[in-house]
Write a protein that holds these residues in place. Structure first.
Motif, short mmCIF file in Angstrom:
data_model
loop_
_atom_site.label_atom_id
_atom_site.label_comp_id
_atom_site.label_asym_id
_atom_site.label_seq_id
_atom_site.Cartn_x
_atom_site.Cartn_y
_atom_site.Cartn_z
N TRP A 139 -22.47 89.75 -81.09
CA TRP A 139 -22.51 88.55 -81.94
C TRP A 139 -22.54 88.96 -83.41
O TRP A 139 -23.18 89.93 -83.77
CB TRP A 139 -23.76 87.72 -81.63
N ASP A 177 -23.34 88.41 -99.04
CA ASP A 177 -23.91 88.20 -97.72
C ASP A 177 -23.87 89.51 -96.94
O ASP A 177 -22.98 90.33 -97.13
CB ASP A 177 -23.12 87.15 -96.93
N TRP A 193 -18.73 78.44 -92.76
CA TRP A 193 -19.99 79.20 -92.73
C TRP A 193 -20.57 79.42 -94.11
O TRP A 193 -21.66 79.97 -94.24
CB TRP A 193 -19.77 80.56 -92.11
N VAL A 213 -23.96 88.25 -86.99
CA VAL A 213 -25.21 87.66 -87.46
C VAL A 213 -25.31 87.81 -88.98
O VAL A 213 -24.98 88.86 -89.53
CB VAL A 213 -26.42 88.35 -86.78
N ARG A 214 -25.78 86.75 -89.64
CA ARG A 214 -26.10 86.78 -91.08
C ARG A 214 -27.50 86.21 -91.24
O ARG A 214 -27.74 85.07 -90.85
CB ARG A 214 -25.10 85.93 -91.86
N ASP A 215 -28.41 87.00 -91.78
CA ASP A 215 -29.80 86.54 -91.99
C ASP A 215 -30.38 85.89 -90.73
O ASP A 215 -30.90 84.78 -90.78
CB ASP A 215 -29.87 85.54 -93.15
N ARG A 216 -30.26 86.57 -89.62
CA ARG A 216 -30.77 86.11 -88.32
C ARG A 216 -30.06 84.89 -87.76
O ARG A 216 -30.48 84.33 -86.75
CB ARG A 216 -32.27 85.86 -88.38
N GLU A 217 -29.03 84.41 -88.41
CA GLU A 217 -28.24 83.27 -87.92
C GLU A 217 -27.01 83.80 -87.19
O GLU A 217 -26.21 84.54 -87.76
CB GLU A 217 -27.79 82.40 -89.10
N VAL A 218 -26.87 83.44 -85.92
CA VAL A 218 -25.70 83.84 -85.14
C VAL A 218 -24.53 82.98 -85.59
O VAL A 218 -24.58 81.75 -85.53
CB VAL A 218 -25.95 83.68 -83.63
N LEU A 219 -23.46 83.65 -86.06
CA LEU A 219 -22.28 82.94 -86.55
C LEU A 219 -21.22 82.76 -85.48
O LEU A 219 -20.62 81.69 -85.38
CB LEU A 219 -21.70 83.67 -87.75
#
Length: 107
Positions: free
Chosen positions: A3, A102, A96, A5-11
């Motif tokens: 997956w 980022d 996003w 991920v950016r800052d714990r957010e799954v994109l």
């Protein structure tokens, strides 16, 4: 499945194109694409592609250095500080709010 991920957010789910043949093929021959393709490359092209793509150019730490949209039939300039490139269907990175600075990771 990996997956993005950016800052714990799954994109999105990530398809890894790390081998020579996979990098060469990239998204060629596909009608559309959901998710993200990760390539270890310094430049990309859209010659022969059937749809425009978003491209995020990242350094060795996963920091996004540049985000562009490429129409079919284009070749990007090499970015020598780049080690990884992410490709997605055009408009995805805008959805996003992906920006230079980022940090992207694959988990």
């Amino acid at each position: 499945m990996p997956w993005l991920v950016r800052d714990r957010e799954v994109l999105a789910s990530v398809e890894l194109a790390d081998g020579r043949a996979a990098r060469r093929k990239g998204l060629l021959g596909r009608e559309d694409f959901d998710g993200v393709l990760r390539l270890k490359a310094r430049s990309v092209h859209t010659v022969g592609m059937k749809f425009p793509i978003d491209v995020a150019v990242c350094d060795s730490h996963g920091v996004v250095r540049r985000v562009v949209t490429m129409r079919p039939g284009r070749i990007s300039m090499p970015q020598w500080s780049t080690t990884v490139v992410y490709e997605a269907r055009a408009g995805t990175f805008r959805e996003w709010n992906l920006r230079p600075g980022d940090v992207l990771e694959v988990h």
